[in-house]
Enzyme design. Structure first.
Site, PDB file in Angstrom:
ATOM      1  N   ASP A  94     -10.337  -6.328  -5.011  1.00 23.26           N
ATOM      2  CA  ASP A  94     -11.247  -7.351  -5.537  1.00 23.26           C
ATOM      3  C   ASP A  94     -12.197  -6.879  -6.621  1.00 23.26           C
ATOM      4  O   ASP A  94     -12.996  -7.662  -7.112  1.00 23.26           O
ATOM      5  CB  ASP A  94     -12.030  -7.962  -4.375  1.00 23.26           C
ATOM      6  CG  ASP A  94     -12.660  -6.892  -3.490  1.00 23.26           C
ATOM      7  OD1 ASP A  94     -13.102  -5.855  -4.022  1.00 23.26           O
ATOM      8  OD2 ASP A  94     -12.700  -7.103  -2.263  1.00 23.26           O
ATOM      9  N   HIS A 109      -4.182  -0.247  -3.598  1.00 26.54           N
ATOM     10  CA  HIS A 109      -3.362  -1.446  -3.773  1.00 26.54           C
ATOM     11  C   HIS A 109      -3.611  -2.122  -5.116  1.00 26.54           C
ATOM     12  O   HIS A 109      -3.230  -3.272  -5.313  1.00 26.54           O
ATOM     13  CB  HIS A 109      -3.609  -2.415  -2.616  1.00 26.54           C
ATOM     14  CG  HIS A 109      -3.158  -1.855  -1.299  1.00 26.54           C
ATOM     15  ND1 HIS A 109      -3.752  -2.180  -0.102  1.00 26.54           N
ATOM     16  CD2 HIS A 109      -2.179  -0.964  -0.996  1.00 26.54           C
ATOM     17  CE1 HIS A 109      -3.153  -1.510   0.876  1.00 26.54           C
ATOM     18  NE2 HIS A 109      -2.202  -0.765   0.364  1.00 26.54           N
ATOM     19  N   CYS A 117       1.345  -1.279 -16.799  1.00 28.25           N
ATOM     20  CA  CYS A 117       2.686  -1.165 -17.384  1.00 28.25           C
ATOM     21  C   CYS A 117       3.629  -0.557 -16.351  1.00 28.25           C
ATOM     22  O   CYS A 117       3.326   0.493 -15.774  1.00 28.25           O
ATOM     23  CB  CYS A 117       2.636  -0.297 -18.633  1.00 28.25           C
ATOM     24  SG  CYS A 117       4.253   0.054 -19.331  1.00 28.25           S
ATOM     25  N   CYS A 138       3.408  -3.924 -22.918  1.00 28.31           N
ATOM     26  CA  CYS A 138       2.436  -2.838 -22.987  1.00 28.31           C
ATOM     27  C   CYS A 138       2.098  -2.516 -24.445  1.00 28.31           C
ATOM     28  O   CYS A 138       3.006  -2.239 -25.228  1.00 28.31           O
ATOM     29  CB  CYS A 138       3.003  -1.615 -22.291  1.00 28.31           C
ATOM     30  SG  CYS A 138       1.984  -0.138 -22.431  1.00 28.31           S
ATOM     31  N   CYS A 141       3.544   1.266 -24.984  1.00 29.72           N
ATOM     32  CA  CYS A 141       4.963   1.667 -24.987  1.00 29.72           C
ATOM     33  C   CYS A 141       5.917   0.483 -24.991  1.00 29.72           C
ATOM     34  O   CYS A 141       7.131   0.663 -24.935  1.00 29.72           O
ATOM     35  CB  CYS A 141       5.252   2.551 -23.776  1.00 29.72           C
ATOM     36  SG  CYS A 141       5.458   1.637 -22.236  1.00 29.72           S
ATOM     37  N   GLY A 178     -14.911  -0.757   7.289  1.00 26.94           N
ATOM     38  CA  GLY A 178     -14.225  -2.037   7.178  1.00 26.94           C
ATOM     39  C   GLY A 178     -12.720  -1.951   7.236  1.00 26.94           C
ATOM     40  O   GLY A 178     -12.025  -2.824   6.722  1.00 26.94           O
ATOM     41  N   SER A 180      -9.340  -0.327   9.895  1.00 26.29           N
ATOM     42  CA  SER A 180      -8.895   0.494  11.012  1.00 26.29           C
ATOM     43  C   SER A 180      -7.874   1.515  10.524  1.00 26.29           C
ATOM     44  O   SER A 180      -7.369   2.323  11.295  1.00 26.29           O
ATOM     45  CB  SER A 180      -8.279  -0.383  12.116  1.00 26.29           C
ATOM     46  OG  SER A 180      -7.310  -1.232  11.567  1.00 26.29           O
ATOM     47  N   ASN A 204     -17.550  -0.003  11.720  1.00 23.20           N
ATOM     48  CA  ASN A 204     -16.695  -1.135  12.055  1.00 23.20           C
ATOM     49  C   ASN A 204     -17.367  -1.909  13.182  1.00 23.20           C
ATOM     50  O   ASN A 204     -17.869  -1.297  14.121  1.00 23.20           O
ATOM     51  CB  ASN A 204     -15.314  -0.609  12.517  1.00 23.20           C
ATOM     52  CG  ASN A 204     -14.232  -1.672  12.451  1.00 23.20           C
ATOM     53  OD1 ASN A 204     -14.448  -2.813  12.838  1.00 23.20           O
ATOM     54  ND2 ASN A 204     -13.065  -1.285  11.974  1.00 23.20           N
TER      55      ASN A 204
HETATM   56 ZN   LIG Z   1       3.436   1.266 -21.197  1.00 19.36          ZN
END
Ligand SMILES: [Zn+2]
Length: 237
Positions: A94, A109, A117, A138, A141, A178, A180, A204
């Site tokens: 986020d 992630h 790219c 891109c 490239c 936050g 496990s 937690n």
């Molecule tokens: Zn690239």
């Protein structure tokens, strides 16, 4: 000291989780497991779906635009700025850690505000990319650009994964907030640190699989516990 954060921190900023009560996928159903395969098969189609999202993706994008860092994000940025925290590993997409001021950060992630790219792994702000023709290319490239967020079936980008393992290897204390940390690769970092005799500080509201490994478990929301922990650490740093 390094930190590992997950969905619990985002939820405290109003972003719905994917799984569990109130989760996007609980409500709309799990997305197809072959997201990356589908992207590679037809990148233009995947981009069209992304630019006019429906269902869970629309709900997620709308919430992401409104979300702001909470005091937990700010506390981690302060710990970094004062030299207490050497690196932050997050499973969240986020951008809230970046907005709060964290700079030494590995987003396992990906980051929803970036495109990446698929050839040279360069990343660019989403707004800086020309999407007149799909899929966008891109600037470096001419490879195909994809959202930086990691799709189902897509390998974690190697640069990010390597950084995470390096930082975890050099660390003897990890704040886990936050999450496990049950999903690989994030699950591996606390275990490695513990195995080498390092300490885990778990934040937690609930007991988790990680609790048995933690030297200290602080039960509460990270938006409340992290600022209190940061204040104590900064007082002795
Ligand atoms: Zn690239």
């Amino acid at each position: 000291m390094v930190a590992l954060t997950g969905a619990g921190m985002s939820v405290e900023s109003g972003i719905p989780p994917f799984r569990g009560p109130g989760g996007l996928w609980t409500k709309y159903g799990e997305p197809p497991m072959k997201g990356y395969e589908r992207f590679v098969a037809d990148p233009a189609k995947a981009w069209r779906e992304r630019l006019s999202p429906s269902g869970p993706m629309r709900e997620l994008w709308e919430t992401l635009q409104r979300a702001r860092p909470n005091p937990g994000h700010v506390a981690l940025a302060q710990l970094e700025q004062s030299g207490v925290l050497r690196h932050l590993i997050t499973q969240n997409i986020d951008n809230l850690h970046v907005l709060a001021g964290s700079r030494l950060i590995a987003e396992i992630h990906g980051n929803a505000t970036l495109v990446r790219c698929i050839e040279c792994v360069a990343r660019f702000p989403r707004e800086s990319i020309d999407i007149e023709e799909l899929p966008p290319r891109c600037p470096r490239c001419n490879g195909i650009l994809k959202s930086d967020t990691v799709s189902f079936g897509e390998p974690i980008p190697p640069d990010v994964l390597a950084r995470c393992f390096e930082e975890a290897e050099d660390s003897d204390c990890m704040i886990v907030a936050g999450t496990s940390a049950t999903v690989y690769p994030a699950a591996q970092f606390p275990i490695d640190i513990r195995r080498r005799g390092g300490h885990l500080i778990e934040i937690n509201p609930f007991e988790s699989e990680l609790s048995v490994l933690a030297s200290i478990s602080l039960r509460g929301e990270s938006g409340k516990v992290l600022p209190a922990l940061a204040a104590r650490l900064l007082a002795v740093a």
